[in-house]
Design an enzyme around this catalytic site. Structure first.
Site, PDB file in Angstrom:
ATOM      1  N   SER D  62      22.176 -56.539 -86.248  1.00 20.15           N
ATOM      2  CA  SER D  62      23.431 -56.878 -85.485  1.00 20.15           C
ATOM      3  C   SER D  62      23.801 -58.077 -84.923  1.00 20.15           C
ATOM      4  CB  SER D  62      23.753 -55.454 -84.405  1.00 20.15           C
ATOM      5  OG  SER D  62      22.754 -55.699 -83.488  1.00 20.15           O
ATOM      6  N   GLN D  82      32.428 -56.872-109.539  1.00 18.04           N
ATOM      7  CA  GLN D  82      31.236 -56.852-108.720  1.00 18.04           C
ATOM      8  C   GLN D  82      31.207 -57.254-107.368  1.00 18.04           C
ATOM      9  OE1 GLN D  82      28.472 -58.994-111.223  1.00 18.04           O
ATOM     10  NE2 GLN D  82      28.453 -57.521-112.731  1.00 18.04           N
ATOM     11  N   ARG D  85      32.886 -54.931-104.727  1.00 22.97           N
ATOM     12  CA  ARG D  85      32.092 -53.772-104.336  1.00 22.97           C
ATOM     13  C   ARG D  85      31.475 -53.700-102.752  1.00 22.97           C
ATOM     14  NH1 ARG D  85      31.430 -50.085-108.540  1.00 22.97           N
ATOM     15  NH2 ARG D  85      31.198 -48.533-106.728  1.00 22.97           N
ATOM     16  N   GLU D  93      43.433 -61.661-102.290  1.00 23.86           N
ATOM     17  CA  GLU D  93      43.203 -62.401-103.840  1.00 23.86           C
ATOM     18  C   GLU D  93      44.720 -62.504-104.590  1.00 23.86           C
ATOM     19  OE1 GLU D  93      41.370 -59.407-106.285  1.00 23.86           O
ATOM     20  OE2 GLU D  93      41.221 -60.679-108.005  1.00 23.86           O
ATOM     21  N   ARG D 163      50.130 -58.221-117.841  1.00 24.12           N
ATOM     22  CA  ARG D 163      48.721 -58.822-117.429  1.00 24.12           C
ATOM     23  C   ARG D 163      47.772 -57.787-118.223  1.00 24.12           C
ATOM     24  NH1 ARG D 163      47.574 -56.718-111.486  1.00 24.12           N
ATOM     25  NH2 ARG D 163      48.911 -54.628-111.689  1.00 24.12           N
ATOM     26  N   ARG D 190      22.673 -60.294-105.186  1.00 29.71           N
ATOM     27  CA  ARG D 190      23.302 -61.254-106.192  1.00 29.71           C
ATOM     28  C   ARG D 190      22.532 -62.208-106.663  1.00 29.71           C
ATOM     29  NH1 ARG D 190      26.139 -56.807-108.105  1.00 29.71           N
ATOM     30  NH2 ARG D 190      27.398 -55.742-106.566  1.00 29.71           N
TER      31      ARG D 190
END
Lengths: 230, 230, 230, 230
Positions: D62, D82, D85, D93, D163, D190
């Site tokens: 924390s 990805q 998520r 965006e 699009r 990642r």
């Protein structure tokens, strides 16, 4: 507001405070985050402010998440309990499993009467004589609680158990961090006239001293579209 | 476990309980959610169980979110405070702004000593004589608190203020709902030997009586890969 | 609705669907969670329904979190992208790193014109001749993409790279789980006339076929106080 | 790192980047948040650093939430999928409902082969001749897609539908904001060797250029206790 002024500490109730320790972003960060939608940039104060108002009026709240406030709070335990129902905040709080020091207790300046209209609210103040009487009883109660607590601690009882005797007007201290959108949600609920006085003073102070200073345009829009003041 | 057996109520401490009110899903729901990744389906018990173990061993936790547990909990206030630091749960709790009824207080069966090794823990029990002495003091303290509280309520003081005198061993009641992944995280932390005894009994009961019954395969994998028992 | 009817699958667009796989709770779970506040219980249908309306009218949303819906969704990728901006849901989705099978593509029945009033919306349909022309171009484009994709796969190129050629009308499949409060938030935004048609049909279907069936009282209150229909 | 150096932009892949736009806090903010537990303060570099290591070793996460990073990212759509998520981040965006401008597409420098051991991974590079062949095919495919897209836009077709023809190597741009704890979780997953190369370069760059610079002590502890490097 510039960071060089930090921290700013606002004393509240009899022994509490709310302190702005740090923040990230300003009104322009919100506008610029919103403009990512169409790969745009700031277009000058007038258009930027107009966009910011549009965002809040239409509940486009995600750009307001790009701003952060980090506070240090000292408040009664029952206030902290209401506060921490707001689950999107980050919290670090003093633990009475760790320390038995710096125990303070909130003694209200004024005892309020139970509302008969609204089950969850108070309404008006108790009469003068009762005020003194209950303040005295509260003080005695706190002393007795502290006396029992200290006896337990001195006898080696675990802090995690001894704390059970301490009443709910005990002050607690925590660091709380939240984004601009979720802070507005907190303020909307806790500045409301149905919120308990003791948390309302914290919400009011955050709004008046910190939110307005860091996000002046957002504050204007907040009053207009969220609080819906005239 | 079938829903017809619900609710299942497990009494805990002197006056508390944890009750399974409802749940959604089973081990197969987890396996099937994981298999969406490659548009697959259940492949029979042996392969399904193997996959479930793989998921937990490699911390692929999202499929465990597809299962839900809804509990009703009666526990001391200081336990509820630790519990609600888990922010992904949904909560609805009794409010002492609304009601002054059904006040209960936790009186420990055993007073524990402060650990000297670990600042946040207890370690061993106080000696016999102290046990009786502190239990008696605790009971007297609760009686005094209740006496002051009732006087305030009778005099018309607002419940939201009167509650301040009540000590932190006061029982509170809440409904809490959580998914399987976040329940495992709660159990991992609160079944730990460093967790306070009074919350550990709740975490243990949830695991033994509810989690194992609803998710037997997940329980096995949880012991192996999260608790890391031999 | 009873669980024995599950799953219920509603076909949508040309090759998609939304399927109710499981749910937990009903209108009464919401009412009972709310009544924990004052340690109360159900008081019969009329008072229960009145309370439920009160909750939604005053945005007391936490009791609605006690209900859960688990869906399986097949939708175009650009719809999934809008959907997954809703961050409180739990998701498990097919991964095109894992599988190159079951590739489907959305071919719109109708091509819509860009709105000139509203930058983000469409407005009216393209004329007949253009409809046929763009549908044919779309189909050819998909075939070319699939052809390139399959060549890459056959040549041993990694699925995680080959997928890059697939256009955004590719269908994806996911399991999504959400509580009643956050589902209402999703429906409010995605049933709105400004939402893109292709996600609106999913939100509408969830509302008409699942939400109304599981939570009939909440649905009435949702129309009145959230959608604000007459 | 001081804020005067911001923004810092790191070019990635062929046309992407990750940019540190703002941050809040440093290693000391983490230490101080942790010390609220026992109402303590900084005790000098050696003890502070030791505490920070202790926190991460025991998963006391924390206090790491008290630090914030705000990034601007331009990455291929399948990388953004990805990324998003990770649900605790805040995002804004670009929307292809709003704008048809600044369309870029990722063309890999190297085509990788499908791993036969690990269903979700690539393993080694395709041979020289295939490299050139697929790069050319990819470029042609993108040109065709853009050609169809532009024809649709010119004919007045709604952007939200046009699009659909654009392939998944299309670049997208977003602002993402996250706290230190959740950034470490992102990096752990990642930066892993099983993560797809195209997102790994983003995670690596964030770690090397931003995380290490803002939180040098945390970075050391992260390598030791989270990445578990020698």
């Amino acid at each position: 507001m510039t960071k060089t002024e930090l921290p700013i500490n606002i004393p509240l109730l009899d022994k509490g405070y709310v302190e702005l320790q740090d923040f990230m972003g300003d009104d322009l960060s919100i506008v610029n985050a919103a403009r990512v939608s169409f790969l745009g940039e700031s277009k000058g104060d007038i258009k930027d402010k107009k966009l910011l108002n549009y965002l809040l009026r239409h509940a486009h709240t995600s750009p307001f998440e790009m701003v952060e406030f980090k506070l240090r709070v000292k408040c009664p335990l029952f206030v902290a309990r209401q506060w921490m129902r707001h689950r999107v905040w980050s919290y670090n709080e003093v633990s009475r499993r760790y320390t038995s020091e710096e125990l303070d207790f909130y003694i209200p300046e004024t005892w309020r009467l139970q509302s008969t209209d609204n089950k969850q609210c108070s309404s008006g103040d108790a009469e003068q004589q009762m005020q003194a009487q209950f303040t005295q009883q509260m003080q005695q109660h706190v002393e007795q609680a502290l006396d029992t607590y200290n006896k337990m601690i001195d006898a080696g009882i675990a802090r995690e158990q001894a704390r059970m005797v301490l009443p709910q007007n005990m002050y607690t201290t925590f660091v709380g961090k939240v984004d601009g959108h979720n802070l507005m949600h907190f303020m909307k609920l806790r500045m409301d006239e149905h919120a308990q006085y003791e948390i309302r003073v914290y919400a009011d102070a955050i709004y008046e001293h910190f939110f307005k200073a860091v996000l002046p345009w957002s504050a204007e829009a907040f009053e207009k579209y969220v609080l819906k003041k005239a």
